[in-house]
Design a protein around this motif. Structure first.
Motif, short mmCIF file in Angstrom:
data_model
loop_
_atom_site.label_atom_id
_atom_site.label_comp_id
_atom_site.label_asym_id
_atom_site.label_seq_id
_atom_site.Cartn_x
_atom_site.Cartn_y
_atom_site.Cartn_z
N SER A 11 4.76 -3.30 2.50
CA SER A 11 3.39 -3.42 3.01
C SER A 11 2.60 -4.23 2.00
CB SER A 11 2.75 -2.06 3.24
OG SER A 11 2.56 -1.38 2.03
N GLN A 12 1.54 -4.85 2.47
CA GLN A 12 0.73 -5.69 1.60
C GLN A 12 -0.65 -5.08 1.44
OE1 GLN A 12 0.76 -9.34 3.79
NE2 GLN A 12 2.81 -9.90 3.11
N VAL A 13 -1.17 -5.10 0.21
CA VAL A 13 -2.51 -4.60 -0.05
C VAL A 13 -3.49 -5.70 0.31
CG1 VAL A 13 -4.10 -3.81 -1.84
CG2 VAL A 13 -1.72 -3.09 -1.91
N LYS A 14 -4.46 -5.36 1.19
CA LYS A 14 -5.48 -6.33 1.62
C LYS A 14 -6.81 -6.11 0.89
CE LYS A 14 -3.17 -8.78 4.37
NZ LYS A 14 -2.87 -10.15 3.96
N ASP A 15 -7.07 -4.87 0.47
CA ASP A 15 -8.34 -4.57 -0.19
C ASP A 15 -8.17 -3.33 -1.05
OD1 ASP A 15 -11.22 -4.71 -0.63
OD2 ASP A 15 -11.38 -2.99 0.73
N ARG A 29 -4.01 -1.43 3.55
CA ARG A 29 -2.72 -2.10 3.60
C ARG A 29 -2.42 -2.58 5.00
NH1 ARG A 29 0.76 -0.95 -0.75
NH2 ARG A 29 -0.14 0.44 -2.27
N ILE A 30 -1.53 -3.57 5.08
CA ILE A 30 -1.05 -4.08 6.37
C ILE A 30 0.47 -4.22 6.28
CG2 ILE A 30 -1.43 -6.49 5.76
CD1 ILE A 30 -2.17 -6.93 8.76
N ASN A 35 2.33 -5.28 11.85
CA ASN A 35 0.90 -5.56 11.71
C ASN A 35 0.03 -4.30 11.73
OD1 ASN A 35 0.99 -8.36 11.35
ND2 ASN A 35 1.30 -8.64 13.56
N GLY A 36 0.64 -3.13 11.52
CA GLY A 36 -0.12 -1.89 11.43
C GLY A 36 -0.98 -1.88 10.17
N ARG A 37 -2.17 -1.33 10.29
CA ARG A 37 -3.08 -1.23 9.15
C ARG A 37 -3.26 0.25 8.80
NH1 ARG A 37 -6.25 -5.91 8.25
NH2 ARG A 37 -5.69 -7.54 9.73
#
Length: 160
Positions: A11-15, A29-30, A35-37
């Motif tokens: 998963s990727q950290v967006k904020d 995360r996304i 594409n789940g957040r």
């Protein structure tokens, strides 16, 4: 961090931003696969705590289990979510800073009771009914009498 939707290990950290008065980091995360957040929280853990049950069995301390029981007691009560989170964090800090790794379940129950007594009378009675294993209506009455005679609980009511 594993995705709670599809189970992907990536998963990727967006904020990221501070939470709980700086005691935690909230991360949005996304999942690149579905594409789940989702949101995760990162907290400082001073030591691994073990809860010693009445039976003598030892289980790992789970902050989420503590939070669930507090939220159950506070269900449908007008208490700010931030105050609840501060209360839970305060209890965890007390446990971690005690210097002990084995924590009796009774101690956790007493700490929650003390905190709820200052936060919300109804939640206090709800939690007490489970923690003290109420068997009949007069058990509720005795706890309510305790609250009436407690100067701390009375002064909290006046502040609300």
């Amino acid at each position: 961090m594993r995705c709670p939707f599809c189970g992907s290990q990536d998963s990727q950290v967006k904020d990221s931003r501070p939470a709980e008065d700086g005691g935690a980091i909230r991360r949005r995360r996304i999942c690149p696969d579905c594409n789940g957040r989702f949101t995760t929280f990162e907290r400082i853990q001073l030591r691994d705590l073990m809860v010693v049950k009445k039976s003598g069995r030892r289980v790992p301390f789970e902050r989420d289990k503590l939070a669930r029981s507090v939220h159950t007691a506070l269900r449908k009560r007008a208490v700010d979510a931030e105050r609840i989170e501060r209360m839970i964090s305060g209890i965890v800090r007390q446990l971690e800073s005690s210097g002990e790794t084995d924590i009796p379940s009774e101690l956790i129950g007493r700490l929650v009771m003390d905190a709820l007594r200052h936060l919300d009378d109804v939640a206090y009675v709800r939690f007490a009914s489970v923690y003290r294993d109420f068997r009949e209506a007069r058990d509720f009455a005795s706890v309510i009498e305790e609250l009436k005679s407690d100067p701390i609980a009375s002064s909290d009511d006046e502040r609300s």
